[in-house]
Design a protein around this motif. Structure first.
Motif, PDB file in Angstrom:
ATOM      1  N   PHE A  19       0.823  -1.201   0.000  1.00  0.00           N
ATOM      2  CA  PHE A  19       0.000   0.000   0.000  1.00  0.00           C
ATOM      3  C   PHE A  19       0.867   1.264   0.000  1.00  0.00           C
ATOM      4  N   ALA A  20       1.932   1.243   0.772  1.00  0.00           N
ATOM      5  CA  ALA A  20       2.848   2.382   0.792  1.00  0.00           C
ATOM      6  C   ALA A  20       3.492   2.584  -0.575  1.00  0.00           C
ATOM      7  N   LEU A  21       3.850   1.481  -1.226  1.00  0.00           N
ATOM      8  CA  LEU A  21       4.455   1.566  -2.553  1.00  0.00           C
ATOM      9  C   LEU A  21       3.463   2.108  -3.575  1.00  0.00           C
ATOM     10  N   LEU A  22       2.212   1.640  -3.530  1.00  0.00           N
ATOM     11  CA  LEU A  22       1.195   2.132  -4.447  1.00  0.00           C
ATOM     12  C   LEU A  22       0.944   3.623  -4.246  1.00  0.00           C
ATOM     13  N   ALA A  23       0.924   4.063  -2.988  1.00  0.00           N
ATOM     14  CA  ALA A  23       0.745   5.483  -2.713  1.00  0.00           C
ATOM     15  C   ALA A  23       1.912   6.299  -3.256  1.00  0.00           C
ATOM     16  N   PHE A  24       3.118   5.780  -3.092  1.00  0.00           N
ATOM     17  CA  PHE A  24       4.311   6.478  -3.601  1.00  0.00           C
ATOM     18  C   PHE A  24       4.267   6.601  -5.121  1.00  0.00           C
ATOM     19  N   MET A  25       3.773   5.579  -5.800  1.00  0.00           N
ATOM     20  CA  MET A  25       3.771   5.564  -7.256  1.00  0.00           C
ATOM     21  C   MET A  25       2.643   6.392  -7.863  1.00  0.00           C
ATOM     22  N   THR A  26       1.542   6.587  -7.134  1.00  0.00           N
ATOM     23  CA  THR A  26       0.353   7.194  -7.754  1.00  0.00           C
ATOM     24  C   THR A  26      -0.037   8.559  -7.208  1.00  0.00           C
ATOM     25  N   LEU A  27       0.234   8.859  -5.946  1.00  0.00           N
ATOM     26  CA  LEU A  27      -0.204  10.135  -5.380  1.00  0.00           C
ATOM     27  C   LEU A  27       0.439  11.317  -6.095  1.00  0.00           C
ATOM     28  N   GLU A  28      -0.379  12.346  -6.329  1.00  0.00           N
ATOM     29  CA  GLU A  28       0.094  13.591  -6.947  1.00  0.00           C
ATOM     30  C   GLU A  28       0.768  13.342  -8.297  1.00  0.00           C
ATOM     31  N   SER A  29       0.313  12.321  -8.992  1.00  0.00           N
ATOM     32  CA  SER A  29       0.903  12.029 -10.308  1.00  0.00           C
ATOM     33  C   SER A  29       0.142  12.799 -11.378  1.00  0.00           C
ATOM     34  N   ARG A  30       0.832  13.697 -12.024  1.00  0.00           N
ATOM     35  CA  ARG A  30       0.232  14.513 -13.081  1.00  0.00           C
ATOM     36  C   ARG A  30       1.088  14.373 -14.337  1.00  0.00           C
ATOM     37  N   GLY A  31       0.438  14.122 -15.443  1.00  0.00           N
ATOM     38  CA  GLY A  31       1.181  14.005 -16.681  1.00  0.00           C
ATOM     39  C   GLY A  31       1.105  12.601 -17.251  1.00  0.00           C
ATOM     40  N   ASN A  32       2.053  12.296 -18.095  1.00  0.00           N
ATOM     41  CA  ASN A  32       2.089  11.033 -18.822  1.00  0.00           C
ATOM     42  C   ASN A  32       2.534   9.898 -17.901  1.00  0.00           C
ATOM     43  N   TRP A  33       1.691   8.847 -17.789  1.00  0.00           N
ATOM     44  CA  TRP A  33       2.044   7.715 -16.938  1.00  0.00           C
ATOM     45  C   TRP A  33       3.271   6.982 -17.462  1.00  0.00           C
ATOM     46  N   GLY A  34       3.500   7.047 -18.758  1.00  0.00           N
ATOM     47  CA  GLY A  34       4.677   6.417 -19.330  1.00  0.00           C
ATOM     48  C   GLY A  34       5.972   7.026 -18.840  1.00  0.00           C
ATOM     49  N   PHE A  35       5.901   8.281 -18.382  1.00  0.00           N
ATOM     50  CA  PHE A  35       7.075   8.932 -17.793  1.00  0.00           C
ATOM     51  C   PHE A  35       7.074   8.807 -16.273  1.00  0.00           C
ATOM     52  N   VAL A  36       5.899   8.974 -15.674  1.00  0.00           N
ATOM     53  CA  VAL A  36       5.801   9.002 -14.210  1.00  0.00           C
ATOM     54  C   VAL A  36       6.182   7.656 -13.593  1.00  0.00           C
ATOM     55  N   LEU A  37       5.634   6.565 -14.126  1.00  0.00           N
ATOM     56  CA  LEU A  37       5.868   5.259 -13.522  1.00  0.00           C
ATOM     57  C   LEU A  37       7.334   4.818 -13.589  1.00  0.00           C
ATOM     58  N   PRO A  38       8.019   4.913 -14.750  1.00  0.00           N
ATOM     59  CA  PRO A  38       9.445   4.553 -14.755  1.00  0.00           C
ATOM     60  C   PRO A  38      10.283   5.467 -13.874  1.00  0.00           C
ATOM     61  N   PHE A  39       9.955   6.764 -13.841  1.00  0.00           N
ATOM     62  CA  PHE A  39      10.728   7.711 -13.040  1.00  0.00           C
ATOM     63  C   PHE A  39      10.591   7.402 -11.552  1.00  0.00           C
ATOM     64  N   ARG A  40       9.353   7.199 -11.123  1.00  0.00           N
ATOM     65  CA  ARG A  40       9.142   6.874  -9.707  1.00  0.00           C
ATOM     66  C   ARG A  40       9.546   5.434  -9.405  1.00  0.00           C
ATOM     67  N   GLY A  41       9.446   4.569 -10.403  1.00  0.00           N
ATOM     68  CA  GLY A  41       9.777   3.165 -10.184  1.00  0.00           C
ATOM     69  C   GLY A  41      11.234   2.960  -9.846  1.00  0.00           C
ATOM     70  N   ILE A  42      12.145   3.638 -10.552  1.00  0.00           N
ATOM     71  CA  ILE A  42      13.574   3.464 -10.272  1.00  0.00           C
ATOM     72  C   ILE A  42      13.921   4.053  -8.910  1.00  0.00           C
ATOM     73  N   LYS A  43      13.218   5.115  -8.531  1.00  0.00           N
ATOM     74  CA  LYS A  43      13.453   5.691  -7.201  1.00  0.00           C
ATOM     75  C   LYS A  43      12.942   4.750  -6.109  1.00  0.00           C
ATOM     76  N   ALA A  44      11.768   4.151  -6.352  1.00  0.00           N
ATOM     77  CA  ALA A  44      11.230   3.181  -5.390  1.00  0.00           C
ATOM     78  C   ALA A  44      12.150   1.971  -5.274  1.00  0.00           C
ATOM     79  N   LEU A  45      12.717   1.538  -6.400  1.00  0.00           N
ATOM     80  CA  LEU A  45      13.649   0.410  -6.371  1.00  0.00           C
ATOM     81  C   LEU A  45      14.882   0.749  -5.550  1.00  0.00           C
ATOM     82  N   ALA A  46      15.378   1.978  -5.687  1.00  0.00           N
ATOM     83  CA  ALA A  46      16.544   2.403  -4.905  1.00  0.00           C
ATOM     84  C   ALA A  46      16.217   2.409  -3.412  1.00  0.00           C
ATOM     85  N   LEU A  47      15.034   2.895  -3.049  1.00  0.00           N
ATOM     86  CA  LEU A  47      14.631   2.918  -1.638  1.00  0.00           C
ATOM     87  C   LEU A  47      14.511   1.509  -1.081  1.00  0.00           C
ATOM     88  N   ILE A  48      13.888   0.623  -1.845  1.00  0.00           N
ATOM     89  CA  ILE A  48      13.717  -0.763  -1.394  1.00  0.00           C
ATOM     90  C   ILE A  48      15.073  -1.459  -1.263  1.00  0.00           C
TER      91      ILE A  48
END
Length: 317
Positions: A19-48
């Motif tokens: 749930f925390a990961l889903l919130a990190f990936m989706t909250l306040e996401s504005r713009g193209n999901w094709g850019f948002v998800l990879p950008f936040r995904g690599i950051k989430a991977l670094a945190l994990i």
């Protein structure tokens, strides 16, 4: 969670982390999901990856030392990282430091700090009851490294001091994609190996004499585990930067919520708690509160308070 079985507790913790990961990936996401998800995904991977590396190294280190207030970071290891960064800026300048290939810099730092960590942690090989000598040596080396760093800071060009400040603080915002994947592979390999020997870790937690009596080659296994700890700490520190008390906070929460010394559950629980807590904190600061303050500062403060509570309540074993 006291009424739940150990697998159920792991499932609950994993659900909360998702749930925390889903919130990190989706909250306040504005713009193209094709850019948002990879950008936040690599950051989430670094945190994990960072949280998992810190959790594994701390839990195994506490198993070897039979002490719940000791972590690899407290032993002066992060002070060595800061000294390396400061020495690089002093030697080649801020421009030269910025032009170093990140992968090469990561590799050299990881190898150097792994060798230094093995030299320091090797004191455990003289007996787990020689903890006082190891702690004292780590603290003294930490003071030495910080003193040398302070001296270099006084000699360095003031215009390049900002480069040192940026390099010497943990940053969860600017992560390198290549380094993240390298660290992820190393951490995943260490996790798989540690889980494969979880029963051996349970035996080693009983102490040196008991482990030998049960047929475990204690010295040989300790060397292997120290090498893994050194690799985890060095790679995570080189990826994100020094974080002193986060491992202690993860370990304390893991023991509290899981309530067992069985590494089959303790190791994955610490990884889940560490990753979930870090992602939830980053989400709260970035997405909800819109604060620019580094989440590492708050985590360090909570971890420091946890250290004092464990110390004063004497829950160290």
């Amino acid at each position: 969670m006291d009424n739940l079985s150990l697998p159920s507790r792991l499932a609950v913790l994993a659900t909360l982390a998702v749930f925390a990961l889903l919130a990190f990936m989706t909250l306040e996401s504005r713009g193209n999901w094709g850019f948002v998800l990879p950008f936040r995904g690599i950051k989430a991977l670094a945190l994990i990856t960072f949280a998992t590396s810190v959790a594994l190294s701390t839990m195994v280190f506490q198993t070897l030392t039979a002490n719940r207030i000791l972590t690899p970071s407290i032993m002066g290891f992060d002070a060595l990282y800061i000294l390396i960064q400061t020495s690089l800026v002093f030697t080649i300048g801020g421009v030269g430091y910025a032009s170093i290939d990140p992968v090469m810099k990561f590799t050299v730092e990881s190898v150097f700090m792994t060798a230094a960590a093995l030299a320091l942690f090797g004191m455990v090989l003289r007996g787990v009851h020689d903890i006082g000598r190891m702690v004292l040596t780590g603290l003294i080396l930490g003071v030495l490294f910080r003193s040398i760093t302070s001296l270099i800071n006084r000699l360095i060009d003031p215009s390049e001091f900002s480069v040192i400040q940026q390099a010497n603080f943990a940053s969860f915002n600017a992560v390198n994609v290549e380094l993240t994947w390298i660290t992820f592979v190393l951490t995943a390999a260490c996790f798989v190996w540690l889980m494969s020997i979880h029963k051996r870790l349970d035996i080693m937690a009983l102490g040196r004499d008991a482990a030998k009596g049960l047929g475990v080659d204690y010295e040989r296994e300790t060397k292997k585990l120290l090498a893994v700890i050194a690799l985890l700490v060095s790679s995570s520190t080189a990826l994100i930067g020094p974080v002193y008390f986060y491992g202690l906070l993860i370990a304390a929460l893991s023991h509290k919520l899981i309530g067992t010394w069985r590494h089959q559950y303790l190791l994955p629980a610490s990884c889940i708690i560490g990753a979930g807590l870090l992602i939830a904190s980053q989400t709260l600061f970035e997405r909800v509160l819109s604060l620019q303050t580094s989440v590492a500062v708050v985590i360090e403060a909570i971890g420091g308070i946890t250290f004092l509570l464990l110390l004063f309540t004497r829950k160290t074993r």
